[in-house]
Design a protein around this motif. Structure first.
Motif, PDB file in Angstrom:
ATOM      1  N   PRO A 201     -12.915   6.468   1.952  1.00  0.00           N
ATOM      2  CA  PRO A 201     -11.702   6.661   1.388  1.00  0.00           C
ATOM      3  C   PRO A 201     -10.875   7.822   2.186  1.00  0.00           C
ATOM      4  CG  PRO A 201     -13.343   6.929  -0.217  1.00  0.00           C
ATOM      5  CD  PRO A 201     -14.068   6.719   1.082  1.00  0.00           C
ATOM      6  N   GLN A 202     -11.470   8.582   2.962  1.00  0.00           N
ATOM      7  CA  GLN A 202     -10.672   9.646   3.952  1.00  0.00           C
ATOM      8  C   GLN A 202     -10.382   8.880   4.935  1.00  0.00           C
ATOM      9  OE1 GLN A 202     -13.983  10.223   2.672  1.00  0.00           O
ATOM     10  NE2 GLN A 202     -12.788  11.291   0.791  1.00  0.00           N
ATOM     11  N   GLN A 230     -10.587  -4.320  -0.430  1.00  0.00           N
ATOM     12  CA  GLN A 230     -10.814  -3.239  -1.462  1.00  0.00           C
ATOM     13  C   GLN A 230     -11.696  -3.615  -2.520  1.00  0.00           C
ATOM     14  OE1 GLN A 230      -9.288  -0.043   0.099  1.00  0.00           O
ATOM     15  NE2 GLN A 230      -8.522   0.036  -2.321  1.00  0.00           N
ATOM     16  N   GLN A 231     -11.754  -4.878  -3.128  1.00  0.00           N
ATOM     17  CA  GLN A 231     -12.655  -5.275  -4.264  1.00  0.00           C
ATOM     18  C   GLN A 231     -13.845  -5.413  -4.108  1.00  0.00           C
ATOM     19  OE1 GLN A 231     -10.821  -8.945  -5.319  1.00  0.00           O
ATOM     20  NE2 GLN A 231      -8.654  -8.080  -5.899  1.00  0.00           N
ATOM     21  N   GLN A 232     -14.248  -5.314  -2.601  1.00  0.00           N
ATOM     22  CA  GLN A 232     -15.776  -5.563  -2.148  1.00  0.00           C
ATOM     23  C   GLN A 232     -16.193  -3.927  -1.791  1.00  0.00           C
ATOM     24  OE1 GLN A 232     -17.020  -8.157   0.909  1.00  0.00           O
ATOM     25  NE2 GLN A 232     -15.096  -9.491   0.648  1.00  0.00           N
ATOM     26  N   VAL A 237      -6.608  -0.171   4.987  1.00  0.00           N
ATOM     27  CA  VAL A 237      -5.057  -0.168   4.972  1.00  0.00           C
ATOM     28  C   VAL A 237      -4.443  -1.111   6.201  1.00  0.00           C
ATOM     29  CG1 VAL A 237      -5.019   2.502   4.217  1.00  0.00           C
ATOM     30  CG2 VAL A 237      -5.342   1.669   6.682  1.00  0.00           C
ATOM     31  N   VAL A 238      -3.324  -1.194   5.765  1.00  0.00           N
ATOM     32  CA  VAL A 238      -2.642  -2.132   7.109  1.00  0.00           C
ATOM     33  C   VAL A 238      -2.011  -1.482   7.776  1.00  0.00           C
ATOM     34  CG1 VAL A 238      -1.449  -4.146   7.387  1.00  0.00           C
ATOM     35  CG2 VAL A 238      -3.162  -4.472   5.724  1.00  0.00           C
ATOM     36  N   LEU A 253      -1.599  -0.458   0.061  1.00  0.00           N
ATOM     37  CA  LEU A 253      -2.420  -0.458   1.145  1.00  0.00           C
ATOM     38  C   LEU A 253      -1.561  -0.750   2.638  1.00  0.00           C
ATOM     39  CD1 LEU A 253      -5.072  -2.793  -0.230  1.00  0.00           C
ATOM     40  CD2 LEU A 253      -4.854  -0.205  -0.409  1.00  0.00           C
ATOM     41  N   LEU A 254      -0.398  -0.656   2.501  1.00  0.00           N
ATOM     42  CA  LEU A 254       0.466  -0.756   3.756  1.00  0.00           C
ATOM     43  C   LEU A 254       1.109   0.638   4.204  1.00  0.00           C
ATOM     44  CD1 LEU A 254       2.136  -2.551   5.873  1.00  0.00           C
ATOM     45  CD2 LEU A 254       3.908  -2.884   3.955  1.00  0.00           C
TER      46      LEU A 254
END
Length: 374
Positions: A201-202, A230-232, A237-238, A253-254
């Motif tokens: 997460p960081q 993310q679901q996995q 992030v993109v 996520l962008l």
């Protein structure tokens, strides 16, 4: 020998054609493959272009195609004052320059990313051009390829078109993908790459997007891949370079980074790309992308799909993964998750790419071109 680089613009300017002629010229001058580059000024013909396109609209209902017309190609090269009585070698990026037929004293070779037929059909460039005029343009291009000493393509995709659509002898058709559009001197002054931590997460997994055209180059699809990761349970992030942030969607996520000038802010550009776990290119249409080569030159593996000339920029599995055209985002996410497990295996795989970085430089490409041209 007097071999000049020719394109539809100033070959010595980094602002021409995504700076590809500029970097080829620099490498060519250093090795002696090239002795200079012609500085054409197509922008001088904007008024004539408007008038010509208006005439086409009235005559055919299609208001485009001036850059492919014989009046344009004849006029744009005229200020170069090339002497038809003197020996001259030209390496041309534009299939209709020099205008065919050219003097017998000249030796011309082409170095193209796509044929004009591919531009018309695959990129939609023919939508504004009358079919009858398209046919005349393609015939002039065919005659130019026949008179040329060699037709060198930046991708097998384009080479296949040269042979199949224009009937050119395969012995005279070659493939040289080219190099990364990066200044090698500035690159050598950049800090050494650092090891990437496992996604958390960081410090989430970074998928990189490089280019101006968010839709065509697969930006929306890339966000779907990030969502699937993310679901996995893989924070992702993109990171998007080159796109105007105002034209991007609001998405958690962008990370829009805007334009980074590679020449002025080289260290920032290089550090950013090296922080990506993967560069990506899921284009709808693509000829010979420099973004893949820039990632590989910096030791960053690439994920892409087999559209147009993309495959020629990923020579093997050590460079990343080439997916069949238009995969499902879950398919790409599953491949990424497997490649990251265990994470040490990913780091070893990535580290094996770094010693190959010179494969993707213009210095290497120029050596390949020299073997063909000399």
């Amino acid at each position: 020998m007097n071999r000049q680089l020719l394109c539809c613009g100033d070959a010595a300017s980094p602002d021409t054609w995504s700076s590809t002629p500029f970097f080829l010229l620099q490498a060519g001058l250093e090795t002696g493959l090239l002795q200079g580059g012609l500085a054409l000024q197509p922008e001088r013909f904007r008024r004539r272009r408007r008038l010509w396109n208006l005439a086409q609209l009235l005559r055919t209902g299609r208001p485009g195609g001036f850059q492919y017309s014989r009046p344009f190609t004849t006029a744009v090269i005229a200020p170069a004052r090339l002497d038809p009585t003197q020996p001259l070698q030209l390496l041309s990026h534009f299939p209709l320059l020099p205008p065919q037929p050219w003097p017998s004293h000249w030796q011309v070779a082409f170095y193209i990313d796509a044929t004009t037929r591919q531009v018309f059909d695959e990129y939609g460039g023919g939508l504004r051009i009358a079919p009858s005029f398209q046919r005349r343009v393609l015939e002039r291009e065919r005659l130019a390829y026949r008179q040329a000493g060699a037709v060198i393509c930046m991708a097998q995709w384009a080479a296949d078109s040269v042979m199949a659509d224009y009937g050119i002898d395969p012995a005279r058709v070659h493939v040289v993908p080219g190099g990364a559009n990066l200044d090698e001197t500035l690159l050598n002054a950049c800090p050494d790459p650092v090891s990437l931590p496992p996604p958390s997460p960081q410090a989430p997994l970074r998928l990189g997007f490089l280019g101006k055209e968010w839709q065509r180059k697969g930006g929306p699809f890339l966000l779907e891949v990030a969502e699937a990761l993310q679901q996995q349970g893989i924070p992702t992030v993109v990171r998007a370079i080159g796109v105007d942030p105002s034209g991007l969607p609001q998405h958690p996520l962008l990370n829009p980074l805007g334009f980074i000038n590679k020449q002025v802010d080289t260290a920032r550009f290089v550090t950013e790309l090296r922080s990506w776990h993967f560069g990506t290119l899921f284009s709808k249409a693509e000829a010979a992308p420099r973004s893949n080569l820039e990632c590989l030159r910096l030791g960053v593996p690439v994920l892409a799909h087999a559209v147009g000339g993309i495959a020629s920029t990923l020579p093997d599995s050590g460079c990343g993964q080439l997916f069949a055209a238009h995969p499902r985002p879950e398919q790409v996410a599953a491949w990424i998750a497997a490649r990251l497990t265990p994470y040490q295996s990913y780091l070893v795989w990535r580290a094996a790419l770094a010693p190959r970085c010179q494969e993707f430089s213009w210095a290497t490409a120029v050596k390949q071109l020299a073997r063909i041209l000399d």
